[in-house]
Design a protein around this motif. Structure first.
Motif, short mmCIF file in Angstrom:
data_model
loop_
_atom_site.label_atom_id
_atom_site.label_comp_id
_atom_site.label_asym_id
_atom_site.label_seq_id
_atom_site.Cartn_x
_atom_site.Cartn_y
_atom_site.Cartn_z
N GLY A 209 0.91 -1.23 -0.18
CA GLY A 209 0.05 -0.11 -0.01
C GLY A 209 0.92 1.19 -0.19
O GLY A 209 0.24 2.27 0.05
N HIS A 210 2.28 1.33 0.29
CA HIS A 210 2.90 2.33 0.33
C HIS A 210 3.58 2.81 -0.91
O HIS A 210 3.29 3.78 -1.59
N GLY A 211 4.48 2.12 -1.27
CA GLY A 211 5.27 2.58 -2.56
C GLY A 211 5.16 2.34 -3.88
O GLY A 211 5.90 2.45 -4.76
N HIS A 212 3.93 1.55 -4.25
CA HIS A 212 3.73 1.00 -5.34
C HIS A 212 2.56 1.69 -6.23
O HIS A 212 1.46 0.88 -6.51
N GLY A 213 2.84 2.91 -6.64
CA GLY A 213 1.82 3.44 -7.48
C GLY A 213 2.12 3.13 -8.76
O GLY A 213 3.18 2.59 -8.88
N THR A 214 1.14 3.48 -9.79
CA THR A 214 1.47 3.19 -10.99
C THR A 214 1.96 4.50 -11.57
O THR A 214 1.48 5.60 -11.17
N ARG A 215 2.57 4.73 -13.09
CA ARG A 215 2.64 6.06 -13.54
C ARG A 215 1.37 6.81 -13.90
O ARG A 215 1.43 7.83 -13.65
N ARG A 216 0.27 6.07 -14.28
CA ARG A 216 -1.03 6.73 -14.38
C ARG A 216 -1.40 7.42 -13.18
O ARG A 216 -1.94 8.45 -13.24
N GLY A 217 -1.13 6.72 -12.18
CA GLY A 217 -1.70 7.07 -10.69
C GLY A 217 -1.10 8.36 -10.29
O GLY A 217 -1.81 9.31 -10.03
N TYR A 218 0.09 8.37 -10.54
CA TYR A 218 1.12 9.60 -10.22
C TYR A 218 0.51 10.48 -10.97
O TYR A 218 0.47 11.92 -10.65
N LEU A 219 0.42 10.50 -12.46
CA LEU A 219 0.18 11.64 -13.30
C LEU A 219 -1.34 12.28 -13.14
O LEU A 219 -1.55 13.37 -12.99
N ILE A 220 -2.17 11.39 -12.62
CA ILE A 220 -3.42 11.88 -12.42
C ILE A 220 -3.42 12.52 -11.01
O ILE A 220 -4.13 13.49 -11.11
#
Lengths: 132, 209
Positions: A24-35
């Protein structure tokens, strides 16, 4: 877990397990960060524009920028800090909610008490506390 | 670790020694660090409360409207916001085990963080030159305490990024470094969340008042 390969298995399991634990902590997706980034750019630009242009009346602007700040805090929490009900078995979310309650109590309680204390005190000099 | 020549019993011993403990340590570190961050949020809550109470106590000194330059604050906010997305890119590069990209994005994040700090120090310098020092009024004491505490956190974040750049250079993206980078990421993103409160409640509402 037995036999000649036993000493390699735990390492592999360990790596997998560690990755899973921190999920749940460090595993975002590129799309998630951009949104999240695009949302927070809008949520930052709008309050600055409202205050700098003065399109709306002061009280309306104040309410609007406070609401936008809370929305932006929520956006950052979800898209950047990756808080969700499943991370760490829900403990991160629980700690966050608990902290939110305490933060609200500390800030709202202090303002409330000190405002009333202020209005019940004798002013130091006449006219030094307008509107009280 | 003894290998090959070990019996099944020894192999089992090895399993208990390294496997489970290591996994557990990593897992609880993340939650523990999160709880530290929540306690840090409480520090900021008390500073925000103090600022809220004292924000109109000018003591005959200057008020926010005469002091704050919103274009400068907007620029500063942009620096910190961009550093959040670049740290996100570093996290993704870390997940994909790309060492060079991780270090690159970390360095970019540090540059934006440094830009943020420089602008903040420039702003503080301007204020102090105009006579708006921390000792001028309760409002300014609370302002400098709150904003400088945030700035101090960013400074320590920068030191941490520098340390991680060295660590990754020496040891690569091993499990320990990954865990540290994830903690640093939470720390960095939380500072951005605190800054949302600062620019809204201190700067924007201050100018509005």
């Amino acid at each position: 877990m037995s036999g000649p390969h036993a000493h390699t298995d735990p390492v592999a399991a360990g790596h997998h397990g560690a990755g899973h634990h921190g999920d749940g902590h460090g595993h975002g997706t590129r799309r998630g960060y951009l949104i999240g980034f695009l949302l927070s750019v809008v949520l930052t630009a709008v309050p600055f524009a409202l205050v700098m242009t003065g399109i709306l009346s002061a009280p309306v602007t104040a309410v609007a920028i406070i609401l936008l700040a809370f929305v932006q805090i929520l956006v950052h929490t979800v898209f950047f800090l990756h808080v969700n009900p499943k991370a760490e078995g829900g403990w991160t979310l629980l700690a966050l909610v608990f902290t939110g309650v305490i933060v609200t109590l500390v800030i709202a309680g202090s303002l409330w008490i000190m405002f009333h204390l202020n209005s019940n005190m004798m002013p130091m000099q006449p006219g030094s506390m307008p509107g009280m | 670790m003894t290998r090959d020549a070990t019996t099944a019993e020894n192999a089992e011993l090895t399993y208990y020694e390294t496997g489970e403990d290591h996994v557990h340590a990593g897992g609880s570190t993340m939650l523990g660090f999160w709880i530290y961050l929540m306690s840090d949020a409480l520090i900021f809550a008390t500073l925000f409360a103090t600022y809220g109470v004292l924000s109109t106590s000018y003591a005959g000194g200057p008020a926010p409207r005469q002091l704050f330059e919103l274009p400068l604050v907007a620029l500063n906010t942009a620096m910190l916001l961009i550093s959040s997305i670049t740290y996100g890119m570093a996290s993704i590069a870390m997940d994909e085990n790309r060492v060079g990209a991780t270090r690159g994005w970390l360095a970019v994040t540090a540059l934006f963080g440094l830009a943020f700090l420089s602008i903040e120090l420039y702003e503080f310098g301007n204020l102090i030159r105009e006579g708006a020092t921390p000792q001028a009024s309760a409002f300014l004491s609370a302002f400098f305490t709150l904003v400088a505490t945030h700035g101090l956190h960013v400074s320590f974040g920068l030191i941490w990024i520098a340390v991680m750049l060295v660590q990754i250079g020496k040891r690569g993206l091993n499990e320990d470094n990954k865990r540290r980078l994830m903690c640093l990421g939470m720390f960095w993103h939380l500072l951005d969340v605190v800054w949302i409160g600062v620019f809204t409640f201190v700067y924007l509402l201050g100018v509005l008042r």
